[in-house]
Design a protein around this motif. Structure first.
Motif, PDB file in Angstrom:
ATOM      1  N   SER A 150       0.837  -1.200   0.000  1.00 41.84           N
ATOM      2  CA  SER A 150       0.000   0.000   0.000  1.00 41.84           C
ATOM      3  C   SER A 150       0.873   1.252   0.000  1.00 41.84           C
ATOM      4  CB  SER A 150      -0.941  -0.002   1.210  1.00 41.84           C
ATOM      5  OG  SER A 150      -1.877   1.046   1.125  1.00 41.84           O
ATOM      6  N   PRO A 151       1.544   1.541  -1.112  1.00 38.15           N
ATOM      7  CA  PRO A 151       2.430   2.709  -1.151  1.00 38.15           C
ATOM      8  C   PRO A 151       1.625   4.003  -1.100  1.00 38.15           C
ATOM      9  CG  PRO A 151       2.198   1.766  -3.332  1.00 38.15           C
ATOM     10  CD  PRO A 151       1.522   0.817  -2.398  1.00 38.15           C
ATOM     11  N   THR A 152       2.247   5.060  -0.616  1.00 41.71           N
ATOM     12  CA  THR A 152       1.585   6.361  -0.566  1.00 41.71           C
ATOM     13  C   THR A 152       1.732   7.065  -1.908  1.00 41.71           C
ATOM     14  OG1 THR A 152       3.550   7.575   0.160  1.00 41.71           O
ATOM     15  CG2 THR A 152       2.176   6.551   1.877  1.00 41.71           C
ATOM     16  N   VAL A 153       0.939   8.108  -2.089  1.00 43.98           N
ATOM     17  CA  VAL A 153       1.041   8.913  -3.303  1.00 43.98           C
ATOM     18  C   VAL A 153       2.443   9.503  -3.428  1.00 43.98           C
ATOM     19  CG1 VAL A 153       0.173  10.965  -4.481  1.00 43.98           C
ATOM     20  CG2 VAL A 153      -1.419   9.446  -3.292  1.00 43.98           C
ATOM     21  N   GLU A 154       2.973  10.024  -2.325  1.00 46.27           N
ATOM     22  CA  GLU A 154       4.300  10.637  -2.370  1.00 46.27           C
ATOM     23  C   GLU A 154       5.365   9.622  -2.752  1.00 46.27           C
ATOM     24  OE1 GLU A 154       5.035  13.760  -2.308  1.00 46.27           O
ATOM     25  OE2 GLU A 154       2.900  14.210  -2.092  1.00 46.27           O
ATOM     26  N   GLU A 155       5.263   8.401  -2.244  1.00 46.10           N
ATOM     27  CA  GLU A 155       6.235   7.363  -2.598  1.00 46.10           C
ATOM     28  C   GLU A 155       6.177   7.045  -4.084  1.00 46.10           C
ATOM     29  OE1 GLU A 155       6.357   4.946   1.661  1.00 46.10           O
ATOM     30  OE2 GLU A 155       4.977   4.320   0.069  1.00 46.10           O
ATOM     31  N   GLU A 156       4.966   6.944  -4.623  1.00 43.13           N
ATOM     32  CA  GLU A 156       4.825   6.643  -6.041  1.00 43.13           C
ATOM     33  C   GLU A 156       5.344   7.797  -6.910  1.00 43.13           C
ATOM     34  OE1 GLU A 156       2.550   3.358  -7.273  1.00 43.13           O
ATOM     35  OE2 GLU A 156       4.404   3.402  -6.104  1.00 43.13           O
ATOM     36  N   TRP A 212     -10.257   9.924  -2.732  1.00 44.74           N
ATOM     37  CA  TRP A 212      -9.325   8.875  -2.366  1.00 44.74           C
ATOM     38  C   TRP A 212      -9.654   8.179  -1.052  1.00 44.74           C
ATOM     39  CZ3 TRP A 212      -6.881   5.246  -4.186  1.00 44.74           C
ATOM     40  CH2 TRP A 212      -5.806   4.620  -3.554  1.00 44.74           C
ATOM     41  N   GLU A 213     -10.143   8.891  -0.059  1.00 47.35           N
ATOM     42  CA  GLU A 213     -10.419   8.249   1.220  1.00 47.35           C
ATOM     43  C   GLU A 213     -11.451   7.134   1.060  1.00 47.35           C
ATOM     44  OE1 GLU A 213     -11.956   9.349   5.741  1.00 47.35           O
ATOM     45  OE2 GLU A 213     -11.430  10.954   4.341  1.00 47.35           O
ATOM     46  N   LYS A 272      -9.925   4.334  -1.356  1.00 43.82           N
ATOM     47  CA  LYS A 272      -8.923   3.484  -0.713  1.00 43.82           C
ATOM     48  C   LYS A 272      -9.576   2.459   0.197  1.00 43.82           C
ATOM     49  CE  LYS A 272      -4.549   3.598   1.794  1.00 43.82           C
ATOM     50  NZ  LYS A 272      -4.883   2.484   2.707  1.00 43.82           N
ATOM     51  N   ARG A 281      -2.648   0.493  -4.245  1.00 41.19           N
ATOM     52  CA  ARG A 281      -1.754   1.600  -4.517  1.00 41.19           C
ATOM     53  C   ARG A 281      -2.562   2.830  -4.879  1.00 41.19           C
ATOM     54  NH1 ARG A 281       1.346   0.555  -9.879  1.00 41.19           N
ATOM     55  NH2 ARG A 281       1.941   2.704  -9.479  1.00 41.19           N
ATOM     56  N   PRO A 282      -1.984   4.022  -4.710  1.00 44.18           N
ATOM     57  CA  PRO A 282      -2.636   5.215  -5.235  1.00 44.18           C
ATOM     58  C   PRO A 282      -2.819   5.065  -6.733  1.00 44.18           C
ATOM     59  CG  PRO A 282      -0.806   5.793  -3.807  1.00 44.18           C
ATOM     60  CD  PRO A 282      -0.713   4.304  -4.056  1.00 44.18           C
TER      61      PRO A 282
END
Length: 235
Positions: free
Chosen positions: A33-39, A107-108, A111, A230-231
C-alpha cells in the motif's frame, strides 16, 4: 481533461485507443500500500537513460516485440531535448496535479474500497489457493491446466512465475501489463476491476488505460499472485 488542466506532457502521451505509454509513468507498486508521495518520488527519480529509452521506443518501435513506432508530439520532443531527468520531474509534477484535481477528493472512500477488495481476495487465496482465486476474479480470467488466460483480442504467451495483482476502480476489464521495451526483468502485473464501487458517481478515466494489453499468460506450476493496493496513478 488533461489539456484543460494544463498538463502538456501527459496530454500528449495519453491515448484514446490501443498503444504504448512509457512505463516509467506508472511504476510497479513498491509494497502492499504505497503512498502517493512514494509513487511520485519513484517517477521523479527514474534514471534518465530509462526515460529517454522508453520515449525512443515509443518513437522507433520494437518490431521484435510487436510495438510499432510513431512520431512523437512536438511537446514530447521538446521535453526530451531537455534530458531524461527533466522529463521525469515534469511527469511527476503533472501527475501530482492530475491526482489533486481528479482523485484526491475521492481517495479516502476509494482506498477503503480497494483495501476491502485486497483483504477479500487475499482471504480466498489463503483458504482455497491460487487457482480458486484466479477463477473468482472476473469472467474474463480463467486458470486451467497450469495456464492463466485473460481474454481479449490480443494473444501473447508468456512464462509468469509471479503475478502482481492490482484492483482498480477505473479499468473496465482485466488486463496484464506487458512492457515491450524490456525482456522479462520485472514481474507481470494484472489490473482487475474492483468488485466494490464506493460512489454512484464514477471516478474519472485513468491515465493511461491502454497501458494494459490483455494477454494469455502461461504460468509456471508454482505461480503465485501478490496483491497490492496503490494510489491510482495508473490502475
Amino acid at each position: 481533461m488533461l489539456r484543460q488542466a494544463r498538463l502538456p506532457l501527459l496530454s500528449e502521451l495519453a491515448l484514446d485507443g490501443a498503444g504504448y505509454v512509457p512505463d516509467f509513468l506508472s511504476p510497479h507498486p513498491s509494497g502492499p500500500s504505497p503512498t502517493v508521495e512514494e509513487e511520485l518520488e519513484r517517477v521523479r527519480c527514474t534514471p534518465p537513460e530509462r526515460v529517454l529509452g522508453e520515449l525512443e521506443a515509443l518513437r522507433d518501435g520494437r518490431p521484435r516485440n510487436g510495438l510499432a513506432g510513431s512520431e512523437l508530439p512536438a511537446g514530447v520532443q521538446r521535453a526530451m531535448a531537455r534530458g531524461g531527468a527533466q522529463v521525469a520531474r515534469q511527469a511527476a509534477d503533472e501527475i501530482r496535479r492530475y491526482w489533486e484535481l481528479a482523485f484526491a477528493p475521492h481517495w479516502e472512500v476509494a482506498k477503503a474500497a480497494l483495501d476491502a477488495e485486497v483483504d477479500r481476495r487475499a482471504g480466498v487465496q489463503a483458504r482455497h489457493g491460487a487457482a480458486r482465486l484466479f477463477n473468482s476474479l472476473h469472467l474474463g480470467i480463467r486458470w486451467a491446466d497450469g495456464t492463466l488466460r485473460v481474454a481479449n483480442r490480443f494473444r501473447i504467451a508468456l512464462p509468469v512465475p509471479l503475478m502482481v495483482v492490482v484492483p482498480s476502480l477505473v479499468v473496465p476489464r482485466p488486463g496484464v501489463a506487458v512492457d515491450p521495451t524490456r525482456d522479462g526483468d520485472r514481474p507481470r502485473c494484472s489490473s482487475i476491476p474492483c468488485a466494490t464501487r464506493p460512489s454512484p458517481r464514477p471516478l474519472p478515466q485513468q491515465f493511461p488505460p491502454s497501458r494494459w494489453p490483455n494477454c494469455s499468460a502461461p504460468q509456471a506450476p508454482g505461480c503465485s499472485p501478490r496483491w497490492h493496493n496503490r494510489p491510482p496513478l495508473r490502475s
